[in-house]
Design a protein around this motif. Structure first.
Motif, PDB file in Angstrom:
ATOM      1  N   ARG A   1       0.991  -1.142  -0.125  1.00  0.00           N
ATOM      2  CA  ARG A   1      -0.111  -0.100   0.055  1.00  0.00           C
ATOM      3  C   ARG A   1       0.787   1.151  -0.079  1.00  0.00           C
ATOM      4  N   VAL A   2       0.794   2.039  -0.774  1.00  0.00           N
ATOM      5  CA  VAL A   2       1.567   3.188  -1.206  1.00  0.00           C
ATOM      6  C   VAL A   2       1.032   4.327  -0.572  1.00  0.00           C
TER       7      VAL A   2
ATOM      8  N   GLU B   1      -0.686   4.146 -19.206  1.00  0.00           N
ATOM      9  CA  GLU B   1      -1.950   4.167 -18.678  1.00  0.00           C
ATOM     10  C   GLU B   1      -2.064   3.790 -17.338  1.00  0.00           C
ATOM     11  N   TRP B   2      -1.069   3.656 -16.605  1.00  0.00           N
ATOM     12  CA  TRP B   2      -1.232   3.260 -15.355  1.00  0.00           C
ATOM     13  C   TRP B   2      -1.951   4.257 -14.278  1.00  0.00           C
ATOM     14  N   ALA B   3      -2.403   3.757 -13.145  1.00  0.00           N
ATOM     15  CA  ALA B   3      -2.971   4.646 -12.224  1.00  0.00           C
ATOM     16  C   ALA B   3      -2.111   5.827 -11.703  1.00  0.00           C
ATOM     17  N   GLU B   4      -2.456   6.956 -11.547  1.00  0.00           N
ATOM     18  CA  GLU B   4      -1.888   7.951 -11.287  1.00  0.00           C
ATOM     19  C   GLU B   4      -2.116   8.219  -9.411  1.00  0.00           C
TER      20      GLU B   4
ATOM     21  N   ASP C   1      -7.777   2.620  -6.871  1.00  0.00           N
ATOM     22  CA  ASP C   1      -8.869   1.306  -6.710  1.00  0.00           C
ATOM     23  C   ASP C   1      -7.869   0.161  -7.247  1.00  0.00           C
ATOM     24  N   LEU C   2      -6.820  -0.440  -6.424  1.00  0.00           N
ATOM     25  CA  LEU C   2      -6.215  -1.261  -6.504  1.00  0.00           C
ATOM     26  C   LEU C   2      -5.856  -2.126  -5.401  1.00  0.00           C
ATOM     27  N   PRO C   3      -5.902  -3.305  -5.279  1.00  0.00           N
ATOM     28  CA  PRO C   3      -5.411  -4.113  -3.943  1.00  0.00           C
ATOM     29  C   PRO C   3      -4.370  -3.952  -3.476  1.00  0.00           C
ATOM     30  N   ALA C   4      -3.167  -3.470  -4.247  1.00  0.00           N
ATOM     31  CA  ALA C   4      -1.969  -2.702  -3.809  1.00  0.00           C
ATOM     32  C   ALA C   4      -1.239  -2.407  -4.916  1.00  0.00           C
ATOM     33  N   ILE C   5       0.130  -1.998  -4.763  1.00  0.00           N
ATOM     34  CA  ILE C   5       0.996  -1.758  -5.870  1.00  0.00           C
ATOM     35  C   ILE C   5       2.215  -2.549  -6.011  1.00  0.00           C
TER      36      ILE C   5
ATOM     37  N   HIS D   1      -5.175 -11.156   8.091  1.00  0.00           N
ATOM     38  CA  HIS D   1      -5.094  -9.638   8.193  1.00  0.00           C
ATOM     39  C   HIS D   1      -6.230  -8.904   8.712  1.00  0.00           C
ATOM     40  N   ILE D   2      -5.708  -8.064   9.465  1.00  0.00           N
ATOM     41  CA  ILE D   2      -6.925  -7.156   9.817  1.00  0.00           C
ATOM     42  C   ILE D   2      -6.256  -5.809   9.858  1.00  0.00           C
ATOM     43  N   LEU D   3      -6.533  -4.904   9.088  1.00  0.00           N
ATOM     44  CA  LEU D   3      -6.243  -3.496   8.759  1.00  0.00           C
ATOM     45  C   LEU D   3      -7.004  -2.459   8.826  1.00  0.00           C
ATOM     46  N   PRO D   4      -6.533  -1.148   9.478  1.00  0.00           N
ATOM     47  CA  PRO D   4      -7.162  -0.132   9.216  1.00  0.00           C
ATOM     48  C   PRO D   4      -7.837   0.272   8.074  1.00  0.00           C
ATOM     49  N   SER D   5      -9.035   0.875   7.708  1.00  0.00           N
ATOM     50  CA  SER D   5      -9.366   1.343   6.426  1.00  0.00           C
ATOM     51  C   SER D   5      -8.555   2.479   6.024  1.00  0.00           C
ATOM     52  N   LEU D   6      -8.387   2.352   4.671  1.00  0.00           N
ATOM     53  CA  LEU D   6      -7.577   3.547   3.658  1.00  0.00           C
ATOM     54  C   LEU D   6      -8.774   3.644   2.677  1.00  0.00           C
ATOM     55  N   SER D   7      -8.602   4.995   2.101  1.00  0.00           N
ATOM     56  CA  SER D   7      -9.296   5.495   1.124  1.00  0.00           C
ATOM     57  C   SER D   7      -9.308   4.410  -0.129  1.00  0.00           C
ATOM     58  N   GLY D   8      -9.598   3.272   0.081  1.00  0.00           N
ATOM     59  CA  GLY D   8      -9.316   2.251  -1.202  1.00  0.00           C
ATOM     60  C   GLY D   8      -9.472   0.909  -0.470  1.00  0.00           C
ATOM     61  N   PRO D   9      -9.319  -0.155  -1.445  1.00  0.00           N
ATOM     62  CA  PRO D   9      -9.376  -1.576  -0.807  1.00  0.00           C
ATOM     63  C   PRO D   9      -8.423  -1.686   0.131  1.00  0.00           C
ATOM     64  N   SER D  10      -8.756  -2.818   0.841  1.00  0.00           N
ATOM     65  CA  SER D  10      -7.645  -3.358   2.030  1.00  0.00           C
ATOM     66  C   SER D  10      -6.753  -4.383   1.117  1.00  0.00           C
TER      67      SER D  10
END
Length: 458
Positions: free
Chosen positions: A115-116, A191-194, A219-223, A443-452
């Motif tokens: 997660r970046v 064309e990758w996500a900005e 809107d990606l699971p991870a980078i 895994h149990i992680l705090p929410s980010l503005s996007g998928p966990s």
């Protein structure tokens, strides 16, 4: 002891916990809510660093200095008299002055999905030749190991065409040929996500060389891969990509042997997804260093706090022979484990801290729910929660050494299931590494503005 500079947050009095912990958290390096403070993610590991397995797969131009240096964990340096066949040697990535269409760019593969959360861009020493602008894009491309290897091989083939007069490693003098460009363009990286839109970069003078930017939520699971664009050309010393590595427990690196066979993973390790949320003080060394891979090779590769000015003028001892200090006078660091787990053993290392080793330490644990907690508020949330002792008593630390404590021997509370740990050092000083071995859970992680990261596919 120590070197360098930083921020000290000791208060004039030692208020009672947990109010004291929350108050100091708001004043810590990287805290939100303090004027001029770094963002909450500033203490996180650099997930693009070569120390965590990051590598440059492609660069459009490596003329003056190779793009590989962009992700070096070492601080950039300047050598006034060092020149190469191709021009002035620089510690960073520097392309030629462009005389055609387009702009320069490179592709970086992270060592693991992550997660970046933010970027730190350093233009150190590029005072008239810095890239004027930069942007970063990202993609989630799991399972590309073999393809990445082949792309990297085309880069090495171009590098192999260059011979350094002194026989040293090639550090410039080449650029991407047609085969490399074709192979790189197959990724469709344009064309990758900005993650970071185009931002201006200052010259590399000391007071304006550092640029700090939060990553845009995507809107990606991870980078897994980054495309770094410089516009149109020029130099950048370092790119630090602050984030949290995401691995499934089945993928964790394992190293602690069990009597009946098998090994336990280090649940705190950054390479497994462990995260330092914050520390009371990090004057001489980043707190996140304690969960870095491998052994600490120098004192500045550990975590070191400033001398606590609130210590009594004349120290007294307890009957056990330790300094008589209240718990509020200890420095602390909070670690979120890579996943909830049952802690079986802990190893703490004070390597290289010989005259500045803490006298003693304690460990506490908690199993905290972060449901509904935004990532930026996670540290304050856990500091205000109830903690329990993990270590059976305050333990003395020895300089330049390591000590191991296990639940099997009764050093640790048996069956302690934890999501977070808090290490306290009395009254201040340095710790090189903290290893926390245990049985992993989900895994149990705090929410980010996007998928966990829990959304990662098999």
């Amino acid at each position: 002891g120590g070197g360098g500079g930083g921020f000290s947050d000791y208060t004039e009095a030692a208020p009672r916990a947990p109010e004291a912990e929350a108050a100091r958290a708001k004043a810590r390096p990287g805290a939100t809510g303090r004027a001029g403070a770094p963002p909450f993610w500033a203490e996180l590991a650099d997930v693009a660093s070569t120390s965590l397995g990051g590598r440059v797969l492609f660069a459009s131009d490596d003329w003056f200095a190779c793009a590989d240096m962009l992700i070096s964990p070492a601080a950039p340096v300047f050598s006034p008299s060092r020149f190469t066949t191709w021009g002035k040697w620089m510690d960073g990535w520097e392309s030629r002055r462009k005389r055609g269409a387009g702009h320069d760019w490179c592709i970086i593969a992270l060592g693991a999905p992550a997660r970046v959360l933010g970027f730190e861009v350093d233009t150190a020493f590029f005072t008239g030749n810095q890239a004027p602008r930069l942007s970063v894009q990202g993609a989630y491309l799991p399972g590309r190991g073999a393809e990445d290897d082949r792309l990297a091989e085309t880069r090495e083939a171009a590098r192999a065409t260059v011979v350094m007069p002194d026989g040293s490693a090639v550090q410039g003098g080449f650029c991407a040929a047609e085969p490399q460009l074709v192979a790189a363009e197959e990724l469709g990286s344009a064309e990758w996500a900005e993650l970071l839109p185009m931002v201006p970069l200052n010259p590399g003078y000391e007071d304006i060389r550092h640029h700090v930017h939060g990553a845009h939520p995507v809107d990606l699971p991870a980078i897994t891969h980054l495309r770094v664009n410089i516009y149109p050309d020029g130099g950048v010393s370092r790119l630090r990509v602050r984030g949290e590595i995401v691995r499934k427990p089945t993928e964790f690196c394992r190293e602690f042997p069990l009597e009946g066979g098998g090994q336990l993973p280090d649940l705190a390790a950054a390479e497994n997804g462990g995260v330092v949320l914050g520390a009371s003080n990090a004057h001489y060394g980043r707190a996140s260093n304690i969960i870095a891979p491998g052994k600490s090779l120098r004192m500045d590769e550990g975590w070191e706090t400033a001398r606590n000015p609130q210590r009594p003028a004349v120290l007294t001892l307890t009957p056990e022979g330790l300094m008589d200090l209240p718990v509020e006078m200890a420095d602390w660091v909070v670690v979120r484990l890579a996943c909830p787990g049952e802690v079986a053993a802990v190893r703490i290392e004070t390597t290289h801290f010989k005259g500045n080793c803490p006298e003693a330490f304690t460990l506490e644990y908690g199993a905290f729910s972060t449901e509904g907690v935004e990532r930026a508020g996670e540290l304050e949330h856990v500091l205000q929660s109830e903690w329990a002792p993990l270590l059976s008593r305050k333990e003395r630390l020895s300089p330049h050494s390591e000590a191991e404590f296990t639940a099997a021997r009764g050093d640790l509370v048996a069956g302690a299931r934890a999501t977070h740990l808090r290490l306290r050092i009395f009254p201040d000083g340095g710790v090189a590494r903290l290893r926390v071995f245990g049985k992993a859970g989900p895994h149990i992680l705090p929410s980010l503005s996007g998928p966990s990261p829990g959304d990662l596919s098999a």
